[in-house]
Design an enzyme around this catalytic site. Structure first.
Site, PDB file in Angstrom:
ATOM      1  N   LYS A 130       2.391  -7.497 -12.617  1.00  0.00           N
ATOM      2  CA  LYS A 130       1.148  -6.885 -12.119  1.00  0.00           C
ATOM      3  C   LYS A 130       0.008  -7.013 -13.120  1.00  0.00           C
ATOM      4  CE  LYS A 130      -0.252  -2.438 -10.028  1.00  0.00           C
ATOM      5  NZ  LYS A 130       0.322  -1.124  -9.616  1.00  0.00           N
ATOM      6  N   CYS A 175       0.643  -3.887  -5.383  1.00  0.00           N
ATOM      7  CA  CYS A 175      -0.125  -2.662  -5.137  1.00  0.00           C
ATOM      8  C   CYS A 175      -1.616  -2.793  -5.409  1.00  0.00           C
ATOM      9  CB  CYS A 175       0.494  -1.495  -5.892  1.00  0.00           C
ATOM     10  SG  CYS A 175      -0.150   0.073  -5.269  1.00  0.00           S
ATOM     11  N   ASN A 200       2.726   1.662  -3.957  1.00  0.00           N
ATOM     12  CA  ASN A 200       2.952   3.110  -4.023  1.00  0.00           C
ATOM     13  C   ASN A 200       1.557   3.720  -4.063  1.00  0.00           C
ATOM     14  OD1 ASN A 200       5.955   4.114  -5.041  1.00  0.00           O
ATOM     15  ND2 ASN A 200       5.518   2.008  -5.604  1.00  0.00           N
TER      16      ASN A 200
HETATM   17  N1  CDV Z   1       0.658   1.799  -7.648  1.00  0.00           N
HETATM   18  C1  CDV Z   1      -0.647   1.517  -7.516  1.00  0.00           C
HETATM   19  O1  CDV Z   1      -1.122   0.477  -7.990  1.00  0.00           O
HETATM   20  N2  CDV Z   1      -1.397   2.416  -6.844  1.00  0.00           N
HETATM   21  C2  CDV Z   1      -2.807   2.232  -6.715  1.00  0.00           C
HETATM   22  C3  CDV Z   1      -3.606   3.476  -6.853  1.00  0.00           C
HETATM   23  C4  CDV Z   1      -3.562   4.398  -5.714  1.00  0.00           C
HETATM   24  C5  CDV Z   1      -3.423   4.155  -8.082  1.00  0.00           C
HETATM   25  C6  CDV Z   1      -3.238   1.544  -5.453  1.00  0.00           C
HETATM   26  O2  CDV Z   1      -4.188   0.778  -5.565  1.00  0.00           O
HETATM   27  O3  CDV Z   1      -2.715   1.810  -4.390  1.00  0.00           O
END
Ligand code: CDV
Length: 316
Positions: A130, A175, A200
């Site tokens: 990531k 994410c 998430n």
């Molecule tokens: N796990 C993530 O990357 N969550 C992010 C936010 C909500 C912190 C997201 O962009 O969904």
């Protein structure tokens, strides 16, 4: 009309909440149950969410490194995940799995929020780490939930590669990456035909402050639908959902076609397999017309793009 032989039946394997102390064994049992359903429904490929083996641990502040490292995998497949690889290979199903990765690099311990792509024979063909880590690096006691990804993970060092496998050109992100057009474009410029991603996402309390639930869902769909359309690619977005240790996580698992249309969607906040037949040849129309990059992009004219990460305002 000639029928495409590049149809992948994809199962987006949404997960309900995972408890803080839920064992890896119990979680892998749940992944295997979803894999079983995928087998029954004729899937070629299953996509599991971000950090699919554990609770979303960056929501807690842990002072001891050992308390953080217990959520990380040091081998993949490892003792807990080997049976997932074996069963998937037995069924001839490829999969994408998100997990926390602890690795030694140049004598340093590095920790990544990672995912792998495994082919139908059970071989890892791709890894992504990531890049866009959201949240904060310091403990913020005034917050009900922490979002300590910037403390617990290193920024991914693999870029946004794509892989030729399962008959197509496949890519991954994780994410928060899905909110950034650069993510899709980097893979779009390599001809990507399917982007797999897990997330998430809290339903109301992201680290940037309170948001009404409808905005979480709007931004989720907006990002993935525009990323799919503007790069003429399938996007498979898979949630970890439901009330996890008191924190409400949005669901909304989606399969998005290269037209930007949602073709399948999760209906629960629990373990659920969302299935669609994804014709990779459906990417061709827009790749050859409106989004024929070679013909229409004008990189020489994109003069405002700079090397710095932040905004460069024009002179007053
Ligand atoms: N796990 C993530 O990357 N969550 C992010 C936010 C909500 C912190 C997201 O962009 O969904």
């Amino acid at each position: 009309m000639v029928k495409s032989n590049r149809i992948l039946t994809v199962g987006a394997a949404q997960l309900g909440p995972i408890g803080l102390n839920e064992s890896r064994e119990a979680v892998v049992d749940r992944l295997l149950a979803l894999l079983e359903t995928a087998h029954d429904r004729g899937c070629d490929l299953v996509v599991f969410p971000e950090l699919a083996l554990t609770t979303f641990f960056p929501r807690w502040y842990f002072q001891e490194q050992g308390a953080i490292d217990r959520f990380f995998e040091t081998a993949m497949p490892g003792p807990d995940t080997a049976r997932l690889f074996e069963r998937a290979a037995e069924y001839g199903i490829g999969f994408c799995l998100g997990f926390a990765e602890l690795v030694q690099q140049d004598g340093e311990t590095m920790r990544y929020n990672a995912c792998i792509l495994v082919d139908k024979e059970g071989t890892i063909v791709g890894k992504y780490r990531k890049v866009h880590l959201p949240g904060h690096a310091d403990h913020l006691p005034e917050r009900k939930w922490q979002h300590l990804e910037k403390a617990y993970f290193d920024v991914g060092d693999l870029g946004f590669p794509v892989w030729r496998t399962m008959g197509g050109i496949m890519g991954m992100c994780i994410c928060n990456d899905r909110r950034w057009p650069e993510t899709y474009r980097m893979m779009g410029l390599q001809g990507v035909e399917m982007i797999m991603l897990g997330y998430n996402t809290p339903a109301t309390e992201p680290p940037w402050g309170f948001e009404p639930t409808h905005l979480a869902s709007l931004h989720n769909n907006l990002s993935m639908q525009s990323g799919a359309y503007q790069n003429a690619t399938w996007v498979i977005g898979v949630a970890k959902a439901g009330r996890e240790e008191g924190c409400d996580m949005m669901g909304g698992t989606l399969i998005v076609a290269p037209t930007g249309e949602i073709v399948a969607q999760g209906r629960t906040l629990d373990d659920e397999l969302v299935v669609a037949d994804c014709d990779l040849d459906a990417c061709n129309h827009y790749k050859n017309t409106v989004f024929n990059f070679a013909e229409h992009r004008q990189p020489d004219q994109y003069g405002l793009i700079t090397e710095t990460a932040g905004v460069v305002l024009p002179p007053e």
